[in-house]
Design an enzyme around this catalytic site. Structure first.
Site, short mmCIF file in Angstrom:
data_model
loop_
_atom_site.label_atom_id
_atom_site.label_comp_id
_atom_site.label_asym_id
_atom_site.label_seq_id
_atom_site.Cartn_x
_atom_site.Cartn_y
_atom_site.Cartn_z
N HIS A 18 44.23 42.15 35.28
CA HIS A 18 44.53 41.95 33.86
C HIS A 18 43.80 42.98 33.00
O HIS A 18 44.41 43.62 32.13
CB HIS A 18 44.11 40.52 33.48
CG HIS A 18 44.36 40.16 32.06
ND1 HIS A 18 45.43 39.37 31.67
CD2 HIS A 18 43.68 40.44 30.92
CE1 HIS A 18 45.40 39.20 30.36
NE2 HIS A 18 44.33 39.83 29.88
N GLU A 19 42.49 43.18 33.26
CA GLU A 19 41.71 44.11 32.42
C GLU A 19 42.10 45.56 32.68
O GLU A 19 42.10 46.38 31.75
CB GLU A 19 40.22 43.90 32.65
CG GLU A 19 39.71 42.50 32.34
CD GLU A 19 40.05 42.03 30.94
OE1 GLU A 19 40.29 42.87 30.06
OE2 GLU A 19 40.11 40.79 30.73
N HIS A 46 44.99 46.30 30.54
CA HIS A 46 44.57 46.71 29.19
C HIS A 46 44.11 48.16 29.19
O HIS A 46 44.46 48.95 28.30
CB HIS A 46 43.43 45.82 28.70
CG HIS A 46 43.85 44.44 28.29
ND1 HIS A 46 44.93 44.21 27.46
CD2 HIS A 46 43.31 43.22 28.56
CE1 HIS A 46 45.05 42.91 27.24
NE2 HIS A 46 44.10 42.28 27.92
#
Length: 712
Positions: A254-255, A258
């Site tokens: 997920h990170e 980003h």
């Protein structure tokens, strides 16, 4: 910080169809001394009645070895693993959302980039990883190489279909209790500035304890900082990594999403194009944490909620996809904002083949030569894959390759004795020393040790590549007149010469600038003004230029800069005003910078109240929080807190909605008058917006709140 040269890779070939194509071996292991090269031959057997054309792709490490094949650290404490890892309603992503205007800009940039691309013109992006393990001095958080390896494996699996590979290149370890326990609120920028490695070419990953702040991970979008900023990278709680018990690594996925330019799929809720990607249907943040294929929280817009997307909030077991549109956005954002990643090599320089394609004859054999070259790199262990693919029959064969290179670092210096110029007391002189690595492996300098405190250096460690060099400045600061001598020991991993000694010498001369006092203290009542006279005398034979600086709000100085001719005197007035000041002790430092050295004057005043009988009251009678001054303020304000007895005090700043902005104090305090200062910054080190903020003070079960106004 050094490259990881302790990993050996062994794996089996993938999707080898025995009835169609066979390979003589699925693992290559080669040992070479630096400067040597060798050829290894693998044989392909075609069991079909037609020629088979294989495409050859050579890549650096794209996966990590299986469990149990790594060297561990001497002192690793495995964390208490929660029953449910990853994001939850209590542990969310701390990545800041983009401004709507910035999102529109990136949408336009992605569209323009896509117009210039064709699917077959794109290439794999190699994201090199520098991993920074931050842990406590009792080893809590000191995760193992094995856990890091599993996380990188997970990233390679989740991004495999999107033309991103991840290469674990560096691991370093830092003991810092403050950084470990307060990374998100306070030390994000400080820790990153200290540990960051080459943000142009590396994804810097930091692990610490951020569950304490209700956050499982956070990152910054590519356009939120300049490309080379140390603020880039991702931060993970150390308990979110994969473990032997079968936990996955989707927080990192997920990170990294980003980091590569993706927003939360629920950003802007039910708006068209909410996250900037066309094929991720809009969904509302009030309907998260549900793994329901039929969930449609935005019924007026097409599509059900993307509950299986890595960029939403749901259970780990429910997440398994990025969309083609997200892939396009990630590659466009990398090309626009992280072009340095495109410079990372994908094909290894130490392993080559003569052809990009080969044809294995029908019912026949073909030898393929893999060349290992230890002249294009240096000592250590290197690993990668040779991938052979065919469309007919549908075959993919991976041959794992490991090259062990024996190399040796060797230190060289351009001088073994350093003599400093005669230096005035309180002045600083420096001499440069060039350090060479004339060996064939990284030269790691672990420390510079001095036996005399008058000599020093800014660097604490250093890494120099083979055939490289570094110029280091050494400093001499005498505090008295006389001869000074000492030695410097440079400790490194040079096996034959691990500790090199450099002799140091210098002479301290009397300063031509004479000060009438070197420190100043006074006791004053509130709302009074007093003046002290500082005399600067030039007793030398050159003109002295000076500049006086300080950050003391209650002190003003005349003649803050000027020149003092030979054999003349300059008078400096120190004007101290206690107007509107609360009772207590105040301190500060005045710095006089000159062409003959730097002089510091410590200034302290005690603001007292006169009780009946003119006796000075030293301990407050009750808990009291005075009005902050100045108010409104920009960018600094102070508040006086009267503490009648020792205890634990917490001072925090919240916005008017109650959200924590920053913590100013959280510790035990003694009785007395305490001055607390806020610089207007939030817990991430960024300036807070203009507006009303609430100062909350907690002491021994008592609590006080008051408003402060920040204006810009």
């Amino acid at each position: 910080m050094k490259k990881i040269f302790t990993l050996l890779l062994f794996a089996s070939a993938s999707i080898i169809l025995a009835d169609d194509i066979e390979v003589s071996q699925d693992t290559l292991l080669q040992n070479l001394n630096y400067g040597e090269s060798a050829d290894r031959i693998i044989t392909f057997t075609n069991n079909t009645s037609s020629d088979v054309e294989l495409t050859i792709t050579l890549v650096d490490q794209t996966w990590i070895p299986p469990l149990g094949r790594l060297s561990g650290q001497d002192d690793v404490r495995l964390p208490d693993v929660p029953s449910e890892l990853g994001f939850s309603e209590d542990l969310i992503c701390g990545t800041p959302d983009p401004n709507p205007e910035d999102l529109l800009v990136t949408i336009d940039q992605v569209e323009r980039w896509l117009e210039r691309q064709s699917r077959n013109s794109r290439s794999i992006v190699n994201v090199k990883i520098a991993w920074h393990v931050i842990h406590q001095d009792n080893s809590v958080g000191n995760i193992s190489d094995q856990q890091i390896a599993q996380q990188v494996t997970w990233l390679n699996n989740t991004f495999a279909d999107h033309d991103f590979i991840f290469t674990l290149d560096i691991i370093d370890r830092t003991v810092n209790n403050d950084w470990f326990n307060d990374m998100y609120d306070t030390y994000d920028a400080i820790a990153k500035q200290a540990l960051n490695i080459d943000s142009y070419h590396y994804l810097n990953v930091y692990t610490s304890n951020i569950f304490i702040d209700g956050v499982a991970g956070y990152a910054y979008l590519p356009n939120q900082w300049p490309e080379g900023s140390y603020m880039h990278g991702i931060v993970l709680d150390y308990r979110t990594l994969p473990y032997a018990g079968g936990y996955d690594g989707d927080v990192a996925t997920h990170e990294v999403g980003h980091y590569l330019g993706l927003n939360h799929t629920f950003y802007n809720n039910c708006t068209t194009g909410n996250d900037g990607v066309d094929d991720t249907p809009a969904h509302h943040e009030d309907y998260l944490w549900q793994c329901n294929n039929n969930l449609d929280s935005c019924p007026t817009l097409p599509g059900n909620d993307p509950v299986h997307n890595y960029m939403t909030y749901t259970s780990n077991s429910c997440q398994w996809e990025f969309t083609p549109g997200q892939k396009d956005r990630m590659h466009a954002m990398v090309a626009t904002y992280r072009p340095g990643l495109l410079e990372n090599p994908v094909a290894p320089v130490w392993m080559t083949t003569a052809n990009e394609t080969i044809t294995v004859p029908a019912n026949g054999n073909l030898d393929v030569t893999i060349n290992f070259d230890a002249t294009a790199t240096y000592g250590g262990t290197y690993y990668g894959d040779a991938i052979f693919t065919a469309e007919t029959p549908d075959t993919s064969i991976t041959v794992s390759a490991t090259l062990n290179i024996t190399g040796f670092p060797e230190i060289g210096l351009d001088a073994t004795a350093i003599a400093f110029n005669d230096t005035y007391v309180n002045d600083t002189s420096f001499v440069s020393l060039e350090i060479f690595n004339v060996g064939s492996d990284d030269l790691e300098i672990s420390s510079f040790d001095f036996d005399n405190e008058y000599f020093f250096i800014d660097e604490s460690e250093l890494s120099i590549e083979p055939n490289g060099s570094a110029e280091i400045s050494f400093y001499f600061v005498p505090d008295s007149v006389g001869q000074f001598s000492g030695s410097l020991i440079i400790n490194s991993n040079d096996i034959t010469d691990p500790a090199v000694t450099v002799s140091l010498s210098g002479t301290g001369e009397a300063s031509p600038l004479l000060l009438s006092f070197s420190d100043l203290s006074d006791t004053l009542e509130s709302n009074t003004v007093t003046t002290h006279l500082l005399t600067l005398t030039n007793a030398g034979n050159v003109t002295i230029d000076y500049t006086i600086s300080h950050e003391i709000e209650w002190l003003t100085i005349n003649n803050e800069n000027g020149s003092i001719a030979v054999n003349t005197t300059e008078l400096i007035l120190f004007n101290i005003s206690t107007l509107f000041m609360n009772y207590g002790e105040y301190t500060g430092t005045v710095t006089i910078s000159t062409n003959v050295g730097q002089f510091n004057i410590d200034v302290s005043i005690l603001v007292v109240a006169l009780a009946i009988g003119d006796e000075i009251t030293g301990i407050p009678q009750s808990f009291k929080v005075h009005e902050n001054f100045p108010n409104p303020f920009n960018p600094f304000t102070k508040v006086q807190i009267d503490v009648p007895e020792q205890g634990h005090m917490q001072v925090v700043v919240n916005d008017i909605s109650g959200r924590l902005i920053t913590t100013l104090l959280n510790s035990d305090v003694e009785s007395g008058y305490h001055s607390i200062k806020w610089n207007g910054k939030n817990r991430l080190g960024a300036m807070a917006a203009s507006g009303v903020y609430i100062l909350n003070v907690y002491l021994n079960g008592q609590q006080h709140s008051q408003k402060m106004l920040l204006v810009k």
